[in-house]
Write a protein that holds these residues in place. Structure first.
Motif, short mmCIF file in Angstrom:
data_model
loop_
_atom_site.label_atom_id
_atom_site.label_comp_id
_atom_site.label_asym_id
_atom_site.label_seq_id
_atom_site.Cartn_x
_atom_site.Cartn_y
_atom_site.Cartn_z
N GLU A 137 71.04 33.15 17.09
CA GLU A 137 71.01 34.50 16.50
C GLU A 137 72.27 34.76 15.68
OE1 GLU A 137 68.78 37.42 17.16
OE2 GLU A 137 67.40 35.78 17.48
N ILE A 174 71.83 32.91 12.39
CA ILE A 174 70.82 33.54 11.52
C ILE A 174 71.37 34.83 10.93
CG2 ILE A 174 68.58 34.69 11.49
CD1 ILE A 174 67.53 32.60 13.38
N LEU A 175 72.07 35.61 11.77
CA LEU A 175 72.66 36.86 11.26
C LEU A 175 73.57 36.56 10.07
CD1 LEU A 175 73.26 39.99 11.76
CD2 LEU A 175 75.43 39.13 12.61
N ALA A 176 74.34 35.47 10.19
CA ALA A 176 75.31 35.14 9.14
C ALA A 176 74.63 34.81 7.82
CB ALA A 176 76.18 33.98 9.60
N GLN A 190 71.19 36.00 7.04
CA GLN A 190 70.02 36.82 6.71
C GLN A 190 70.26 37.82 5.59
OE1 GLN A 190 69.10 38.89 10.44
NE2 GLN A 190 70.12 40.73 9.70
N GLU A 191 71.50 38.32 5.45
CA GLU A 191 71.75 39.34 4.44
C GLU A 191 71.74 38.76 3.03
OE1 GLU A 191 71.90 42.62 5.36
OE2 GLU A 191 71.57 41.93 7.41
N HIS A 192 71.67 37.43 2.94
CA HIS A 192 71.65 36.78 1.63
C HIS A 192 70.24 36.43 1.19
CE1 HIS A 192 76.06 36.23 1.59
NE2 HIS A 192 75.87 36.35 2.87
N MET A 196 66.42 44.77 1.34
CA MET A 196 66.36 45.51 2.59
C MET A 196 64.94 45.52 3.17
SD MET A 196 68.99 46.91 4.01
CE MET A 196 68.63 48.44 4.88
N ARG A 234 63.61 42.40 4.63
CA ARG A 234 64.21 42.12 5.93
C ARG A 234 63.57 42.95 7.04
NH1 ARG A 234 68.82 41.27 2.91
NH2 ARG A 234 69.73 43.33 3.16
N LEU A 235 62.91 44.04 6.66
CA LEU A 235 62.21 44.84 7.67
C LEU A 235 60.80 44.30 7.92
CD1 LEU A 235 62.06 47.24 9.57
CD2 LEU A 235 61.42 48.66 7.64
N PHE A 236 60.12 43.96 6.81
CA PHE A 236 58.71 43.57 6.96
C PHE A 236 58.49 42.07 7.00
CE2 PHE A 236 58.48 47.85 5.06
CZ PHE A 236 57.77 48.46 6.08
N LYS A 260 59.79 37.90 7.88
CA LYS A 260 59.87 37.13 9.12
C LYS A 260 61.06 37.56 9.95
CE LYS A 260 57.73 32.85 7.57
NZ LYS A 260 58.13 31.86 6.55
N ARG A 261 60.88 37.43 11.27
CA ARG A 261 61.92 37.81 12.21
C ARG A 261 63.21 37.01 11.97
NH1 ARG A 261 64.45 39.44 15.90
NH2 ARG A 261 65.08 38.60 17.91
N ASP A 262 63.07 35.73 11.62
CA ASP A 262 64.25 34.90 11.44
C ASP A 262 64.64 34.80 9.96
OD1 ASP A 262 62.24 33.41 10.40
OD2 ASP A 262 62.78 31.54 11.39
#
Lengths: 251, 323
Positions: free
Chosen positions: A102, A105-107, A109-111, A115, A118-120, A122-124
């Motif tokens: 996690e 992935i967090l590191a 995901q923002e790339h 927005m 990232r909500l709708f 895939k989870r990863d």
């Protein structure tokens, strides 16, 4: 001079005072594409403050920072990260309640996407495969689903560095990556950074007190003392510079 | 099927059968639990996942309740009030999030506490709009396709359906990358910022979404109780919602739902002790939080992990190679 000629980062005349203390005093330097630049100096010489001023964590009193030719004054740390500059902090910083996977992935995901995606989406954020490769590269695969807080200090330090690489940055700024890491782990960290530099063309600025580590890794070294650059050169030149010896050993 | 799935289906089955075995008051308590669960779920997003302390959830419950009551009195259908409650609370929550960008923890608690007091004063003093201390009444429960929810069982199922829908939406949010970013905000905002997480935007969103849930809960609260006055939305209600989140397990998805059950039912069960009930209730809460500061679900998780570790130890010591 054209700023786009291979300079990832240009720093011009950065100064920062806290009350009457000049923590950083008129510092200028460039970072070229593909180099590993070491930043050394005694405790309290302003290295971390300089990092914070470059990366938007602190607002410098004067001076300019350019990333790939673009002035980035007033940009927030998250904006700079999106421009391709990643960092680690002097104090270890992972997300202890999340698993290793996690964290990684967090590191990244923002790339990926906007927005809403990232909500709708895939989870990863479609990053599991890439994250697993990164985890395997740092030899943390057996800890993939452990809470980051349950890892040893050295393993967390590797995770911290791995997170900085996850966004595919142009420049990684590492604040004391070797601090508190045991010898075996230190070797492996050095190897990993070397591979990133030589095979993937990553560019680094490294703050470090471990001289052996810096000398082995860096192609060029800046020496900071009382907030100002007092020497610059190859590891060999720095080792024999009387000013540097004075700054470290003199009163 | 995983044990959690089975447990979830069993609980859902129970929730469907239960009202037929209960008298009017029991159904009312069950509906109240559902309504407070929605508000507590929202607070759990703000506080439990994103780590932003809020003592203002009752204010949003109130804004939702008054908005819906006023609109229904004016003859608008329920869902107009419901949607507007969610929208207004989202907007006001967004604004309330701004102080959180500057202050955190107990300072933020006082900022939100002040906001709750302010909203309560508006409810009490603006008589032309809110009826002041006399409150508002005379709005009927909504009806859909000719079926009135005046019947308590029908209203219960109506609330349950909305609750399940809202729980699904929140579950979707917290398991998406947004949920991961919210958690990063709670654990280490400076590091999150350096990894590209827009801390400002996510903080405001955590407040806005959590507040919208408060507003939607309030929107159901008004037709359930059929009478609203400022007393229902004072600071003590905010503290009660906070207690639900913390007792159940802050940051656990089902935590606030379990917490709301306990906080609502315990006083009912302790009714036979008459004057002693508040003393017993308070003591139980103190003991519970001293024993498991991470709430009931935190305690469950720790116990389950310990049991798993012990059984795998036993397998290994039995000499067999663990699968």
């Amino acid at each position: 001079m054209n700023s786009a000629s291979g300079n990832v980062l240009r720093v011009r005349g950065i100064s920062k005072s806290f009350g009457g203390v000049h923590a950083v005093n008129d510092v200028s330097f460039d970072v070229q594409e593909g180099e590993v630049l070491g930043l050394i100096g005694p405790n309290g010489s302003g290295k971390s403050t300089l990092f914070d001023c470059i990366l938007g964590q602190l607002t410098p009193d004067t001076g300019e920072v350019y990333v790939g030719g673009e002035a980035v004054a007033g940009k927030r740390p998250c904006d700079l990260n999106k421009l391709g500059i990643a960092r680690t902090f002097q104090m270890l910083q992972v997300f202890p309640e999340m698993t290793v996977l996690e964290n990684i992935i967090l590191a990244g995901q923002e790339h990926h996407g906007g927005m809403l995606s990232r909500l709708f989406g895939k989870r990863d954020a479609g990053l599991t495969e890439e994250a697993d490769e990164m985890i395997a590269f740092f030899r943390l695969s057996h800890l993939r689903d452990q809470r980051a807080g349950s890892l040893s200090y050295g393993q967390q330090k590797l995770l911290d560095v791995a997170m900085a690489f996850m966004a595919g940055p142009r420049l990684v700024m590492l604040d004391e990556p070797a601090g508190g890491v045991n010898l075996t782990m230190l070797e492996s960290l050095k190897e990993h950074l070397k591979v990133f530099n030589e095979e993937r063309g990553a560019t680094f600025v490294v703050i470090e007190h471990n001289m052996e580590f810096v000398m082995a890794l860096c192609s060029r070294i800046l020496v900071l003392s009382n907030g100002a650059i007092i020497a610059e050169g190859t590891p060999e030149e720095i080792r024999n510079d009387p000013d540097v010896i004075e700054a470290y050993l003199g009163a | 099927m995983r044990p959690m799935t089975i447990a979830g289906l069993a609980v859902l089955g129970l929730l469907i059968v239960l009202p037929f075995g209960l008298k009017g008051y029991g159904i009312y308590i069950l509906s109240l639990w559902i309504v407070y669960s929605i508000a507590a779920m929202g607070l759990n997003l703000t506080l439990g996942y994103a780590g932003q302390v809020s003592l203002a959830q009752a204010a949003f419950l109130g804004i939702g309740a008054y908005t819906t009551a006023l609109l229904m009195k004016a003859g608008y259908p329920f869902f107009v009030g419901f949607g507007l409650s969610a929208g207004i609370c989202f907007g006001v929550g967004l604004i309330l999030g701004y102080p959180a960008l500057r202050v955190q923890h107990h300072f933020l608690a006082f900022v939100t506490l002040g906001f709750n007091a302010l909203v309560w004063l508006v409810f009490r003093n603006e008589e032309w709009l809110t009826g002041g201390t006399y409150g508002l009444m005379g709005f009927s429960r909504p009806s859909f396709f000719g079926v009135s929810t005046n019947n308590p069982v029908v209203f219960y199922f109506f609330s349950l359906a909305l609750f399940l829908l809202l729980a699904f939406v929140l579950w979707w949010i917290v398991r998406s990358p947004w949920g991961r970013a919210f958690q990063a905000l709670r654990e280490n905002p400076i590091r999150a910022n350096s990894l590209g997480v827009d801390v400002r935007r996510m903080t405001l969103l955590a407040f806005a979404i959590g507040s919208a849930y408060g507003g939607m809960a309030g929107s159901l609260f008004a037709p359930l109780v059929e009478f609203i006055d400022p007393q229902s939305f004072m600071l003590d209600t905010s503290l009660m919602l906070l207690l639900m989140v913390i007792v159940g397990g802050s940051g656990h998805f089902f935590g606030p739902i379990l917490g709301a059950l306990l906080v609502i039912l315990l006083p009912e069960w302790l009714r036979f002790t008459e004057g002693l009930y508040l003393i017993i209730y308070a003591s139980l809460v103190i003991v519970l939080l001293a024993v498991c500061p991470s709430g009931l679900l935190g305690l469950y998780e720790r116990t389950a992990a310990a049991v798993r570790a012990r059984s795998s130890d036993r397998r290994e010591s039995a000499g067999g190679s663990a699968p």
